[in-house]
Write a protein that holds these residues in place. Sequence first.
Motif, PDB file in Angstrom:
ATOM      1  N   ILE A 108      -6.759  -2.226 -10.181  1.00  0.00           N
ATOM      2  CA  ILE A 108      -7.370  -0.901 -10.102  1.00  0.00           C
ATOM      3  C   ILE A 108      -8.162  -0.833  -8.802  1.00  0.00           C
ATOM      4  O   ILE A 108      -9.097  -1.617  -8.599  1.00  0.00           O
ATOM      5  N   VAL A 109      -7.768   0.068  -7.926  1.00  0.00           N
ATOM      6  CA  VAL A 109      -8.454   0.258  -6.646  1.00  0.00           C
ATOM      7  C   VAL A 109      -8.894   1.716  -6.552  1.00  0.00           C
ATOM      8  O   VAL A 109      -8.064   2.626  -6.681  1.00  0.00           O
ATOM      9  N   ASN A 110     -10.178   1.912  -6.381  1.00  0.00           N
ATOM     10  CA  ASN A 110     -10.754   3.262  -6.252  1.00  0.00           C
ATOM     11  C   ASN A 110     -10.356   4.166  -7.414  1.00  0.00           C
ATOM     12  O   ASN A 110     -10.028   5.342  -7.234  1.00  0.00           O
ATOM     13  N   GLY A 111     -10.363   3.583  -8.613  1.00  0.00           N
ATOM     14  CA  GLY A 111     -10.105   4.361  -9.817  1.00  0.00           C
ATOM     15  C   GLY A 111      -8.652   4.554 -10.167  1.00  0.00           C
ATOM     16  O   GLY A 111      -8.348   5.201 -11.175  1.00  0.00           O
ATOM     17  N   ARG A 112      -7.723   3.988  -9.383  1.00  0.00           N
ATOM     18  CA  ARG A 112      -6.286   4.153  -9.638  1.00  0.00           C
ATOM     19  C   ARG A 112      -5.668   2.828 -10.069  1.00  0.00           C
ATOM     20  O   ARG A 112      -5.704   1.843  -9.336  1.00  0.00           O
ATOM     21  N   LEU A 113      -5.085   2.812 -11.255  1.00  0.00           N
ATOM     22  CA  LEU A 113      -4.360   1.640 -11.744  1.00  0.00           C
ATOM     23  C   LEU A 113      -2.961   1.626 -11.150  1.00  0.00           C
ATOM     24  O   LEU A 113      -2.264   2.638 -11.153  1.00  0.00           O
ATOM     25  N   THR A 114      -2.559   0.465 -10.652  1.00  0.00           N
ATOM     26  CA  THR A 114      -1.206   0.282 -10.148  1.00  0.00           C
ATOM     27  C   THR A 114      -0.565  -0.880 -10.890  1.00  0.00           C
ATOM     28  O   THR A 114      -1.199  -1.925 -11.083  1.00  0.00           O
ATOM     29  N   LEU A 115       0.674  -0.699 -11.317  1.00  0.00           N
ATOM     30  CA  LEU A 115       1.446  -1.742 -11.988  1.00  0.00           C
ATOM     31  C   LEU A 115       2.677  -2.071 -11.160  1.00  0.00           C
ATOM     32  O   LEU A 115       3.320  -1.171 -10.605  1.00  0.00           O
ATOM     33  N   SER A 116       3.008  -3.357 -11.094  1.00  0.00           N
ATOM     34  CA  SER A 116       4.207  -3.794 -10.393  1.00  0.00           C
ATOM     35  C   SER A 116       4.988  -4.747 -11.278  1.00  0.00           C
ATOM     36  O   SER A 116       4.417  -5.450 -12.115  1.00  0.00           O
TER      37      SER A 116
ATOM     38  N   PHE B  39      -5.594   4.123   5.983  1.00  0.00           N
ATOM     39  CA  PHE B  39      -4.929   4.714   4.834  1.00  0.00           C
ATOM     40  C   PHE B  39      -5.734   5.910   4.332  1.00  0.00           C
ATOM     41  O   PHE B  39      -6.929   6.029   4.582  1.00  0.00           O
ATOM     42  N   SER B  40      -5.074   6.786   3.578  1.00  0.00           N
ATOM     43  CA  SER B  40      -5.748   7.978   3.063  1.00  0.00           C
ATOM     44  C   SER B  40      -6.502   7.663   1.774  1.00  0.00           C
ATOM     45  O   SER B  40      -6.351   6.582   1.184  1.00  0.00           O
ATOM     46  N   ASP B  41      -7.287   8.639   1.307  1.00  0.00           N
ATOM     47  CA  ASP B  41      -8.071   8.454   0.089  1.00  0.00           C
ATOM     48  C   ASP B  41      -7.193   8.338  -1.157  1.00  0.00           C
ATOM     49  O   ASP B  41      -7.644   7.843  -2.190  1.00  0.00           O
ATOM     50  N   SER B  42      -5.960   8.809  -1.079  1.00  0.00           N
ATOM     51  CA  SER B  42      -5.076   8.782  -2.242  1.00  0.00           C
ATOM     52  C   SER B  42      -4.179   7.546  -2.275  1.00  0.00           C
ATOM     53  O   SER B  42      -3.300   7.435  -3.139  1.00  0.00           O
ATOM     54  N   ALA B  43      -4.371   6.607  -1.352  1.00  0.00           N
ATOM     55  CA  ALA B  43      -3.506   5.430  -1.282  1.00  0.00           C
ATOM     56  C   ALA B  43      -3.703   4.541  -2.504  1.00  0.00           C
ATOM     57  O   ALA B  43      -4.806   4.391  -3.026  1.00  0.00           O
ATOM     58  N   CYS B  44      -2.600   3.945  -2.969  1.00  0.00           N
ATOM     59  CA  CYS B  44      -2.624   2.967  -4.054  1.00  0.00           C
ATOM     60  C   CYS B  44      -2.281   1.592  -3.493  1.00  0.00           C
ATOM     61  O   CYS B  44      -1.394   1.470  -2.639  1.00  0.00           O
TER      62      CYS B  44
ATOM     63  N   VAL C  70       0.869  -1.168   0.000  1.00  0.00           N
ATOM     64  CA  VAL C  70       0.000   0.000   0.000  1.00  0.00           C
ATOM     65  C   VAL C  70       0.908   1.220   0.000  1.00  0.00           C
ATOM     66  O   VAL C  70       1.740   1.377   0.904  1.00  0.00           O
ATOM     67  N   ILE C  71       0.771   2.053  -1.020  1.00  0.00           N
ATOM     68  CA  ILE C  71       1.586   3.257  -1.161  1.00  0.00           C
ATOM     69  C   ILE C  71       0.690   4.437  -0.829  1.00  0.00           C
ATOM     70  O   ILE C  71      -0.262   4.739  -1.546  1.00  0.00           O
ATOM     71  N   ASP C  72       0.995   5.083   0.284  1.00  0.00           N
ATOM     72  CA  ASP C  72       0.116   6.130   0.824  1.00  0.00           C
ATOM     73  C   ASP C  72       0.932   7.392   1.066  1.00  0.00           C
ATOM     74  O   ASP C  72       1.461   7.605   2.156  1.00  0.00           O
ATOM     75  N   PRO C  73       1.068   8.251   0.055  1.00  0.00           N
ATOM     76  CA  PRO C  73       1.919   9.438   0.203  1.00  0.00           C
ATOM     77  C   PRO C  73       1.401  10.436   1.228  1.00  0.00           C
ATOM     78  O   PRO C  73       2.178  11.250   1.732  1.00  0.00           O
ATOM     79  N   GLU C  74       0.119  10.383   1.559  1.00  0.00           N
ATOM     80  CA  GLU C  74      -0.450  11.346   2.498  1.00  0.00           C
ATOM     81  C   GLU C  74      -0.572  10.802   3.921  1.00  0.00           C
ATOM     82  O   GLU C  74      -1.006  11.520   4.814  1.00  0.00           O
ATOM     83  N   GLY C  75      -0.213   9.535   4.104  1.00  0.00           N
ATOM     84  CA  GLY C  75      -0.423   8.963   5.429  1.00  0.00           C
ATOM     85  C   GLY C  75       0.706   8.061   5.881  1.00  0.00           C
ATOM     86  O   GLY C  75       1.762   8.515   6.308  1.00  0.00           O
ATOM     87  N   ALA C  76       0.514   6.763   5.721  1.00  0.00           N
ATOM     88  CA  ALA C  76       1.414   5.776   6.314  1.00  0.00           C
ATOM     89  C   ALA C  76       2.643   5.479   5.474  1.00  0.00           C
ATOM     90  O   ALA C  76       3.401   4.572   5.806  1.00  0.00           O
TER      91      ALA C  76
END
Length: 319
Positions: free
Chosen positions: A279-287, A255-260, A29-35
């Motif tokens: 895709i979680v909450n409208g955000r695509l994440t690739l690894s 986690f914050s609303d902007s977390a991926c 979980v990548i959370d720039p505004e929180g954890a």
Amino acid sequence: MTAADKDYIGMWYRARRRCGIDDAIHFAVIDPEGAGERRYSIPHRHHDGIGGLLVLLRQWGVPLPPVPHSRQSSPPPWWQWLRAPGAPPGQPLPWRRLRGPEPHGQVETTCFDPEATAAIMARAKQEHGSLNSLLLHRLHRAVGETLLETPSTGSWLYPVNMRGAVSRPRDDMNLSSGFYVPVAPEQSVAVLYAALREGLRQQQHWRFWHLAHVGRWVGERGVDWLCRRMLEGPGHLGSFSNLGVWRLDLGAAGFSDSACLAVCGPGSPNHPVANGAIIVNGRLTLSLRVDASLTAGRLATRKCLNLWRHFLLEEGAGR
């Protein structure tokens, strides 16, 4: 324990571990505004990708949304899957000698905002394909230009969710099958999409599902022997993985609303390009994770991932 209770797919990952191959599915979980960034590891010998996500959501106390299910509600007649084509043979691939600095086998991740995610989904339609065919098409191109000596044809394992089509006591078990699809450098998204649809129409994933249950008759030792034989043969490019589209209350886990949220499969020496999309909450994440056997290093992995991202956003990248 009945046959339905036993995880015969997991037997293959236990066999891999006895061959020294890690079976961890990587989540983050990548959370720039929180954890910040938090990483989690789920053993594939017990869970597939969706199953691992369900385990984490339950641990976090996040309310579960509807779990993705197969479009099939029951197994097809045996004669349909029995006549489906088998796996294409592995083949030597021109991997580059990258010799990056250790550690090898690290997971690299990139996240798109909702606007870029919507644009990528629209591009899939523009190129007459699905999101999966677009993602795999651009991944194949990025791998060909960064990890191979020259862009080449190679096959990818394409997983298929079996939930709802087979009955098991828990929804977090290994409930995935798949089939192999060859991808060529000059192939279009539309052609790849047609190949994926044809593999599903031919019930190739059912053939693999039943073959993977051979442990019911040969046991752990038999699966160990088969696994070693497979690992010694020529390989494939990797296993493509997309866990789909989810709407999750990550705030319930702090986690914050902007977390991926990110996921990446384990890979192996004969499926060295491990990857994951969600895709979680409208955000695509690739690894992306390149198996340590290729000694690619973090910079080479990041370069391939960045090119994958670039090809998804670039106008005309499919031509």
